[in-house]
Design a protein around this motif. Structure first.
Motif, mmCIF file in Angstrom:
data_model
loop_
_atom_site.group_PDB
_atom_site.id
_atom_site.type_symbol
_atom_site.label_atom_id
_atom_site.label_comp_id
_atom_site.label_asym_id
_atom_site.label_seq_id
_atom_site.Cartn_x
_atom_site.Cartn_y
_atom_site.Cartn_z
ATOM 1 N N MET A 42 0.852 -1.187 0.000
ATOM 2 C CA MET A 42 0.000 0.000 0.000
ATOM 3 C C MET A 42 0.892 1.243 0.000
ATOM 4 S SD MET A 42 -2.721 0.977 2.990
ATOM 5 C CE MET A 42 -3.352 2.623 3.132
ATOM 6 N N GLU A 43 0.753 2.051 -1.049
ATOM 7 C CA GLU A 43 1.594 3.239 -1.130
ATOM 8 C C GLU A 43 1.004 4.342 -0.269
ATOM 9 O OE1 GLU A 43 2.776 4.575 -4.971
ATOM 10 O OE2 GLU A 43 2.891 2.502 -5.697
ATOM 11 N N ASN A 44 1.849 5.294 0.126
ATOM 12 C CA ASN A 44 1.404 6.403 0.959
ATOM 13 C C ASN A 44 0.578 5.923 2.154
ATOM 14 O OD1 ASN A 44 2.645 8.189 -0.723
ATOM 15 N ND2 ASN A 44 0.816 8.521 -1.982
ATOM 16 N N LYS A 45 1.173 5.099 2.914
ATOM 17 C CA LYS A 45 0.500 4.604 4.126
ATOM 18 C C LYS A 45 0.088 5.774 5.001
ATOM 19 C CE LYS A 45 2.417 0.067 5.282
ATOM 20 N NZ LYS A 45 3.181 -0.658 6.298
ATOM 21 N N LYS A 46 -1.093 5.679 5.576
ATOM 22 C CA LYS A 46 -1.524 6.687 6.542
ATOM 23 C C LYS A 46 -0.687 6.520 7.813
ATOM 24 C CE LYS A 46 -5.101 8.600 4.415
ATOM 25 N NZ LYS A 46 -4.943 9.986 3.968
ATOM 26 N N LYS A 47 -0.332 7.649 8.427
ATOM 27 C CA LYS A 47 0.494 7.582 9.630
ATOM 28 C C LYS A 47 -0.355 7.851 10.880
ATOM 29 C CE LYS A 47 4.772 8.859 7.324
ATOM 30 N NZ LYS A 47 5.801 9.873 7.127
ATOM 31 N N VAL A 48 -0.094 7.066 11.940
ATOM 32 C CA VAL A 48 -0.821 7.239 13.198
ATOM 33 C C VAL A 48 0.196 7.343 14.338
ATOM 34 C CG1 VAL A 48 -1.118 4.729 13.532
ATOM 35 C CG2 VAL A 48 -2.672 6.324 14.683
ATOM 36 N N ALA A 49 -0.089 8.244 15.285
ATOM 37 C CA ALA A 49 0.798 8.423 16.443
ATOM 38 C C ALA A 49 -0.034 8.316 17.720
ATOM 39 C CB ALA A 49 1.485 9.779 16.369
ATOM 40 N N PHE A 50 0.617 7.920 18.814
ATOM 41 C CA PHE A 50 -0.091 7.666 20.077
ATOM 42 C C PHE A 50 0.549 8.421 21.230
ATOM 43 C CE2 PHE A 50 -0.747 4.167 17.262
ATOM 44 C CZ PHE A 50 -2.085 3.854 17.419
ATOM 45 N N TYR A 51 -0.312 8.869 22.156
ATOM 46 C CA TYR A 51 0.169 9.492 23.391
ATOM 47 C C TYR A 51 -0.551 8.823 24.544
ATOM 48 C CZ TYR A 51 2.171 13.171 26.311
ATOM 49 O OH TYR A 51 2.920 13.855 27.242
ATOM 50 N N THR A 52 0.214 8.336 25.528
ATOM 51 C CA THR A 52 -0.399 7.614 26.650
ATOM 52 C C THR A 52 -0.213 8.377 27.946
ATOM 53 O OG1 THR A 52 0.140 5.534 25.545
ATOM 54 C CG2 THR A 52 -0.480 5.399 27.865
ATOM 55 N N LEU A 53 -1.315 8.620 28.631
ATOM 56 C CA LEU A 53 -1.293 9.211 29.972
ATOM 57 C C LEU A 53 -1.578 8.092 30.982
ATOM 58 C CD1 LEU A 53 -3.457 12.280 29.037
ATOM 59 C CD2 LEU A 53 -1.149 12.454 29.935
ATOM 60 N N GLY A 54 -0.999 8.217 32.169
ATOM 61 C CA GLY A 54 -1.400 7.286 33.225
ATOM 62 C C GLY A 54 -0.523 6.073 33.407
ATOM 63 N N CYS A 55 -1.177 4.945 33.663
ATOM 64 C CA CYS A 55 -0.529 3.784 34.261
ATOM 65 C C CYS A 55 0.069 2.807 33.246
ATOM 66 C CB CYS A 55 -1.542 3.041 35.123
ATOM 67 S SG CYS A 55 -2.951 2.442 34.145
ATOM 68 N N LYS A 56 0.755 1.794 33.791
ATOM 69 C CA LYS A 56 1.350 0.735 32.972
ATOM 70 C C LYS A 56 0.281 0.020 32.155
ATOM 71 C CE LYS A 56 5.197 -0.417 36.114
ATOM 72 N NZ LYS A 56 4.984 0.380 37.316
ATOM 73 N N LEU A 57 -0.909 -0.122 32.742
ATOM 74 C CA LEU A 57 -2.017 -0.784 32.053
ATOM 75 C C LEU A 57 -2.369 -0.021 30.778
ATOM 76 C CD1 LEU A 57 -4.141 -2.998 32.050
ATOM 77 C CD2 LEU A 57 -5.548 -1.616 33.566
ATOM 78 N N ASN A 58 -2.409 1.314 30.874
ATOM 79 C CA ASN A 58 -2.677 2.127 29.682
ATOM 80 C C ASN A 58 -1.612 1.920 28.613
ATOM 81 O OD1 ASN A 58 -5.062 3.215 30.522
ATOM 82 N ND2 ASN A 58 -4.355 5.313 30.697
ATOM 83 N N PHE A 59 -0.339 1.816 29.024
ATOM 84 C CA PHE A 59 0.734 1.587 28.050
ATOM 85 C C PHE A 59 0.540 0.253 27.329
ATOM 86 C CE2 PHE A 59 2.924 4.994 30.276
ATOM 87 C CZ PHE A 59 3.544 5.650 29.225
#
Length: 442
Positions: free
Chosen positions: A1-18
């Motif tokens: 798939m050309e020009n793949k869409k890019k996604v980024a993540f930000y995690t707040l909080g605990c190890k469980l959230n990570f």
């Protein structure tokens, strides 16, 4: 798939959230997205929120701003605990396109038909009673160690806590599910697994509100200890009433479990513990610490404590301070009490002024520094095993011993994600411990 869409993540909080962010990120990669760092330009930003920090909404707004500064046309989604508790509030934040509650967050890719901006944040959140199924998760690639989720939700009714409202009832992964995930992590060459959950000592309750324990936490750690390829297993936060002597004994004789426990106390005053509706009194906590010390004298013991709970007088606070000062523990995580909507404590009398809360918090943080220093000093001259991290911090590489002493040595990329026998030599100005190598890689 050309020009793949890019996604980024930000995690707040605990190890469980990570651990859950990692699982959500893998679902995007399965759909053909490319994962990039949050500091990079992306087509979509996903923020995994937390309801525990007092400034959750303020923090969230800043992160949204940061994302839109990188790409003003990016699609922004909010998931996690705060998204479940206050979905409308998050949806109203400028630039937010999608808010998903507790049951929807793992199906996020189903909600993204296209990535055009919405005029108003779209909300899909459930009644928390519907969060009665379990989704296994683990984090890899972000750190030297992996966070492995074994349990979710909580049946406890602590008067200050919103987690049951945000995550629902206590439910667990199957034993087969946990072992399968642990083996997958081991195959990726990760040396350490941290077990995580909301209330991991309650492990074993099945799905759909089944209160019967299929297995106990002791069964779980017994089986995990047998998984080949994992060098280290670490138990994250566990309630004192659920950390049984049999589990402590198993850790003391274990092949892989390390001598490190993090046990929430919350208050050293029985009066306050009762107001918090905790399920133990301080005497049980003392017994638990003594049991650990008896079989693992060099174990690291961390403690959670809350200051400024409604009705906490100076006498109650000093009771907590002296209790912790006299207890053979290694460090504290200090939380300043903050009111949470829809909790019993929010309507209690005896509100402690904010400046008094801050003063008490400062005193306990000072005690934590003293405790950690004393613990580190007790380890000087000892031989330990260290697992090095993979980051170059100002010319040094850091790592942790099995009993959670933070060490450092001059940067050498060959050390990253490797285990070494070392001798702890002295404490540096920054509080970490210097070392000398005494053996070959293990």
């Amino acid at each position: 798939m050309e020009n793949k869409k890019k996604v980024a993540f930000y995690t707040l909080g605990c190890k469980l959230n990570f651990s859950e962010t990692s699982t959500i990120a893998r679902s995007f990669q399965d759909e053909g997205f490319e994962r990039v760092d949050f500091e990079e330009v992306a087509d979509m930003y996903v923020i995994n929120t937390c309801s525990v920090t007092e400034n959750a909404d303020k923090q969230f707004k800043q992160i949204v701003k940061k994302a839109l500064k990188l790409n003003e046309n990016a699609f922004v989604a909010a998931v996690g605990c705060y998204a479940q508790l206050k979905p409308e509030e998050l949806a109203a934040v400028d630039g937010v396109d999608l808010v998903l509650g507790a049951t929807e967050k793992f199906k996020i890719t189903d909600y993204i038909q296209d990535l055009s901006k919405n005029d108003m944040g779209e909300v899909h959140s459930c009644e928390i009673e519907d969060a009665d199924f379990y989704v296994g998760s683990y984090s890899i690639g972000d750190r030297t160690r992996a966070f492995l989720k074994v349990q979710d939700g909580c049946d406890y009714k602590c008067t200050y806590c919103t987690i049951p409202l945000a995550r629902g009832i206590s439910r667990s992964d199957t034993m087969e599910g946990v072992i399968k995930n642990a083996k997958e992590i081991a195959e990726k060459g990760i040396k350490e697994i941290v077990l995580t959950g909301v209330n991991i000592g309650d492990y074993g309750k099945g799905e759909f509100g089944n209160k019967k324990h299929e297995h106990t936490f002791l069964d779980l750690v017994t089986e995990l200890d047998k998984v080949e390829g994992i060098e280290r297993l670490r138990i994250s936060s566990i309630e004192p009433n659920l950390l049984k002597n049999e589990t402590i004994d198993l850790v003391s004789k274990s092949r892989a479990f390390v001598p490190h426990f993090h046990i929430p106390l919350q208050s050293g005053s029985n009066d306050i513990l009762k107001k918090m509706k905790r399920r133990y009194l301080r005497e049980l906590y003392v017994d638990t610490v003594h049991k650990i010390r008896e079989v693992m004298p060099h174990a690291c013991i961390g403690v959670d404590v809350i200051v400024g709970f409604p009705g906490e007088t100076d006498e109650h606070f000093l009771e907590t301070y002296h209790f912790l000062n006299d207890l053979d523990i290694s460090y504290l995580h200090v939380f300043t009490y903050s009111e949470r909507d829809n909790t019993e404590a929010a309507t209690m009398e005896g509100v402690v002024p904010k400046n008094v809360r801050a003063k008490r918090s400062k005193m306990l943080r000072g005690l934590s520094v003293k405790k950690r220093r004393a613990f580190y000093e007790s380890q000087i001259g000892m031989q330990r095993t260290v697992l090095f991290e993979s980051e170059n911090k100002e010319g040094y590489i850091h790592g942790f011993t099995e009993n959670y002493v933070k060490v450092k040595t001059p940067w050498n990329p060959a050390l990253a994600n490797t285990l070494h026998e070392i001798k702890l030599t002295h404490i540096d100005e920054d509080g970490s411990v210097r070392l000398e190598f005494v053996g070959v890689e293990v």
